[in-house]
Design an enzyme around this catalytic site. Structure first.
Site, PDB file in Angstrom:
ATOM      1  N   LEU A  50      75.681   6.634 118.705  1.00 60.81           N
ATOM      2  CA  LEU A  50      75.422   6.527 117.270  1.00 60.81           C
ATOM      3  C   LEU A  50      74.294   7.455 116.815  1.00 60.81           C
ATOM      4  O   LEU A  50      73.897   7.402 115.659  1.00 60.81           O
ATOM      5  CB  LEU A  50      75.064   5.080 116.899  1.00 60.81           C
ATOM      6  CG  LEU A  50      76.183   4.044 117.119  1.00 60.81           C
ATOM      7  CD1 LEU A  50      75.646   2.642 116.884  1.00 60.81           C
ATOM      8  CD2 LEU A  50      77.350   4.319 116.187  1.00 60.81           C
ATOM      9  N   ARG A  51      73.804   8.280 117.727  1.00 62.16           N
ATOM     10  CA  ARG A  51      72.708   9.171 117.345  1.00 62.16           C
ATOM     11  C   ARG A  51      73.153  10.190 116.299  1.00 62.16           C
ATOM     12  O   ARG A  51      72.362  10.620 115.461  1.00 62.16           O
ATOM     13  CB  ARG A  51      72.142   9.881 118.581  1.00 62.16           C
ATOM     14  CG  ARG A  51      70.844  10.614 118.294  1.00 62.16           C
ATOM     15  CD  ARG A  51      70.152  11.099 119.555  1.00 62.16           C
ATOM     16  NE  ARG A  51      69.475  10.001 120.221  1.00 62.16           N
ATOM     17  CZ  ARG A  51      69.762   9.567 121.441  1.00 62.16           C
ATOM     18  NH1 ARG A  51      70.727  10.139 122.133  1.00 62.16           N
ATOM     19  NH2 ARG A  51      69.081   8.581 121.980  1.00 62.16           N
TER      20      ARG A  51
END
Length: 334
Positions: free
Chosen positions: A272-273
């Site tokens: 999810l970065r």
């Protein structure tokens, strides 16, 4: 000491300059990776931006750039509780650097001559609240990469060796540059860079002439050249400071969050970065423009920089990463 080349005078390379300005507004974006040809202004842009930024306030005599006396891990070095101003630090990390030079180590000279066990701060301490620049980052040794990953995650450098136990803040904007033809970057480190840009030598004659003209003018009469570009650099500095002030109040709607997720899901980026970086960069871009709400237009402008280095390899797709990202942007954010 020669003054850095003015940031505003750099010809072209708009995406690179935009990425660096956004990390100056919001360092939590995670730094900039610049891949491209040699001699395209990568290191020049880093030093120019640092010179453009306002000075930082630090405790006098503190080698860790601490902003308050109680934050300095080595109070004995403090010569005064007075705060002094220093230029925003830019620290070069050489390719052949040793681990001790990066994290710090026992001061051997004092240990031998005075019998004192004292810690000598390393490059990470010097880079705190500034920039750590790595040229040819793709050629960096693996054990140094591992060190940088640990510090990048925690924002803190911890040294436990030779009877020493030292812990100090090490928060910096990581800027790496390199030539992709000389080797790939480790995925773990690649993922730690917030933004990635690709630069190339100008392909039209007029742009190349303008680069030569400005560089020659700078080297011939540096003072005159700096005076000429001071107004534009001052204007940019004010825009960065205004962006920093506005950033906390910039709003991102539920629809924007959904668009961030849809882009990353469609591109198949791991974790999810990507979404978080895209949101932070878009918010910083909105603040830089003086706008209090993130829009789809902001996402479109920043998505290639935030996502091109997060794509999974697709052996069936011969298109470059920029083309693949743009294709998905056109599809999702139509």
């Amino acid at each position: 000491m020669t003054q850095p080349f003015p940031f505003s005078a750099i010809v072209g390379q708009e995406e690179m300059k935009q990425a660096m300005v956004l990390t100056a507004i919001d360092p939590s974006i995670g730094g900039v990776l610049v891949f491209g040809d040699r001699g395209t202004g990568k290191s020049t842009a880093v030093r120019a931006l640092a010179a453009l930024l306002p000075e930082i306030e630090t405790v006098a005599g503190c080698p860790y750039n601490s902003e308050r006396v109680e934050l300095c891990p080595d109070p004995a070095r403090i010569t005064s509780k007075k705060l002094v101003k220093r230029p925003t630090p830019v620290v070069d990390l050489p390719l052949g650097v040793t681990e001790d030079r990066v994290v710090g180590a026992l001061d051997i000279e004092k240990a031998l001559t005075q019998g004192k066990k004292e810690f000598e701060p390393g490059l990470l301490a010097r880079a705190h609240r500034g920039y750590l620049y790595i040229d040819e980052v793709n050629l960096l040794e693996d054990h140094i990469v591992d060190l940088l990953l640990d510090v990048a995650v925690s924002g803190e450098n911890v040294v436990e060796r030779e009877g020493l136990s030292v812990r100090h803040a090490a928060k910096f904007v990581l800027v790496g540059s390199g030539n992709p033809e000389e080797g790939e970057l480790r995925p773990q480190l690649l993922d730690r860079f917030g933004l990635s840009v690709e630069v190339s030598s100008p392909s039209d004659i007029d742009t190349r002439i303008e680069v030569i003209r400005r560089r020659d003018a700078y080297e011939t009469d540096t003072k005159k050249f700096l005076t000429k570009w001071r107004r534009q650099d001052t204007k940019l500095r004010k825009a960065i400071l205004a962006g920093r002030a506005l950033l906390p109040s910039v709003d991102a709607s539920e629809a924007i969050l959904r668009e961030c997720a849809e882009l990353c899901l469609k591109l198949g980026s791991d974790g999810l970065r990507g979404e978080l970086t895209l949101l932070r960069a878009a918010r910083a871009y909105a603040a830089y423009l003086g706008e209090e709400t993130v829009t789809t237009a902001h996402l479109k402008s920043i998505a290639p920089s935030a996502l091109r280095h997060r794509l999974r390899r697709d052996p069936l797709d011969e298109a470059g990463s920029t083309t693949r990202v743009q294709r998905v942007i056109d599809e999702v954010l139509a």
